[in-house]
Scaffold this motif. Sequence first.
Motif, mmCIF file in Angstrom:
data_model
loop_
_atom_site.group_PDB
_atom_site.id
_atom_site.type_symbol
_atom_site.label_atom_id
_atom_site.label_comp_id
_atom_site.label_asym_id
_atom_site.label_seq_id
_atom_site.Cartn_x
_atom_site.Cartn_y
_atom_site.Cartn_z
ATOM 1 N N ILE A 104 0.714 -1.222 -0.016
ATOM 2 C CA ILE A 104 -0.048 -0.070 0.076
ATOM 3 C C ILE A 104 1.053 1.207 0.104
ATOM 4 C CG2 ILE A 104 -0.332 0.212 2.690
ATOM 5 C CD1 ILE A 104 -3.517 0.589 1.487
ATOM 6 N N HIS B 88 0.791 4.085 -2.993
ATOM 7 C CA HIS B 88 0.572 5.552 -2.870
ATOM 8 C C HIS B 88 1.852 6.383 -3.233
ATOM 9 C CE1 HIS B 88 -3.023 4.196 -0.523
ATOM 10 N NE2 HIS B 88 -3.273 5.577 -0.980
ATOM 11 N N GLY C 289 -5.284 2.970 4.467
ATOM 12 C CA GLY C 289 -5.130 3.980 3.353
ATOM 13 C C GLY C 289 -4.838 5.492 3.770
ATOM 14 N N ASP C 290 -5.491 5.723 5.009
ATOM 15 C CA ASP C 290 -5.158 7.047 5.216
ATOM 16 C C ASP C 290 -3.671 7.204 5.669
ATOM 17 O OD1 ASP C 290 -5.620 9.661 6.297
ATOM 18 O OD2 ASP C 290 -5.927 8.823 8.328
ATOM 19 N N ALA D 198 -1.143 5.311 4.713
ATOM 20 C CA ALA D 198 -0.090 5.201 3.992
ATOM 21 C C ALA D 198 -0.054 6.673 3.000
ATOM 22 C CB ALA D 198 -0.586 4.427 2.678
ATOM 23 N N ARG D 199 -1.288 7.344 2.782
ATOM 24 C CA ARG D 199 -1.328 8.598 2.058
ATOM 25 C C ARG D 199 -0.447 9.608 3.020
ATOM 26 N NH1 ARG D 199 -6.259 7.345 0.381
ATOM 27 N NH2 ARG D 199 -7.216 7.840 2.434
ATOM 28 N N CYS E 249 3.382 8.787 3.157
ATOM 29 C CA CYS E 249 4.133 9.016 1.592
ATOM 30 C C CYS E 249 4.061 10.581 1.320
ATOM 31 C CB CYS E 249 3.109 8.508 0.546
ATOM 32 S SG CYS E 249 3.386 6.685 0.311
#
Length: 415
Positions: A301, A305, A404-405, A407-408, A411
């Motif tokens: 993941i 990203h 997801g949050d 990883a965002r 990154c």
Amino acid sequence: MPRSHTVALSGLEQYTSMKIHEYQARALLAGADIPVPDGDMVTTVQDAVAAAERLSADGPPVMVVKAQVHAGGRGKAGFVKVVRTVDEVREAAEFMLGNRMVSPQTPPEGLEVDRLLVAAGVDIEREIYLAITTDRNRRTNTLIASAEGGVEIEQVAAERPDAILSVPMHPLDGLCPFQARDLAFALGLQGRQVRQFTTLAMNLARLFMESDASLAEINPLVVTPATDDAPDGQVIAIDAKFNFDDNALFRQQAIAELFDPKEEDPDELRAREAGLSFVALDGDIGCLVNGAGLAMSTMDIIKLHGGAPANFLDVGGDASQEAVTEAFRIILAEASVKGVLVNIFGGIMQCDRIARAIVAAAEEVGFEVPLVVRLEGTNVDAAREVLAEAQERLPTMRTATDLGDAARQVCAAVA
Ligand code: GDP
Ligand code: MN
């Protein structure tokens, strides 16, 4: 040890295996009745000379001096020398023990060489490639062979995959004699070479199974020119590379003792001592995760990203606070790490324990880089309280709502 460059399932073998030196692999081959030339492992020029004197005492003295490091490409790097006199052995030993070896399989700064193999050399009629490894797609151990063995094998495999033959082994019966014989003919072996090869391949397959190897590679397996004693020449292994399944070492005492800590990445070694599974990678996002599957998906993941993981780290299902603190120390000791992602699912592991470990590690080493924490599962509310309470002391920390949050955020933080 060279850093790993790719994270692909097909390459997983290299992350879960113990490597050994060529001289150790040759001893295993000899023990399995596979012909290998006589030789000695030495650590000084003086002992290299003594070995050369022993080997050249009678008979035509073709000798070979070979650096013993856990990396291939030695031939092209000048760290395999075929010589004819004791003086040349001395010269080669002085060079190899005094210079770092640089090859496509080493880090750019090369590897220090502290062991050499001085062995009887052989005349070569042809070079064959022969290996056994696990084919994960097929879920069987598989013999891999090529009539075009030697130092160009990577190029052959890349440019002409049809020149690489593969023979799946039966999960219970192992390699069958007819398969080994068919392979001998496919490799173009003739006369008595066929019997020699068949016996050798059967012995290699048995050794592979019995030693819980994950890779057994002979490159080159050579055919020597015909002589009066051996009218069709001899089939001999002159290089050998073995890796073993880490998870089987508990029942492979003799193999486990071959472990050479000097050849390992120091961080990976430190992690192993703390009971962590850690693999250093080339990216800049340090990952601290529990569970190998979650660690793999965390890396995926991050990649999704646009980021690059600096490591694979699985602290395990029930890591102690000390182990987690040590994990942070290892990650933060890496200068390339520009951000850290903690991704913990609290099943057996309680989230508040991880939260306390984060705080403890922060107090000990200090988090200067952004730290993104995603916790879910057992005791997550208690964990959030621990983190909220410590937020002031951890100004670079952010919490994430989901993976997801997380990883965002991480990154974006290192971009
Ligand atoms: P690697 O380059 O690290 O894989 O080291 P190898 O042991 O495979 O040696 C590289 C190459 O050196 C081989 O493919 C051979 O061509 C050559 N070589 C190694 N040992 C001998 C030997 O005893 N006699 C001869 N004639 N060549 C050898
Ligand atoms: Mn080789």
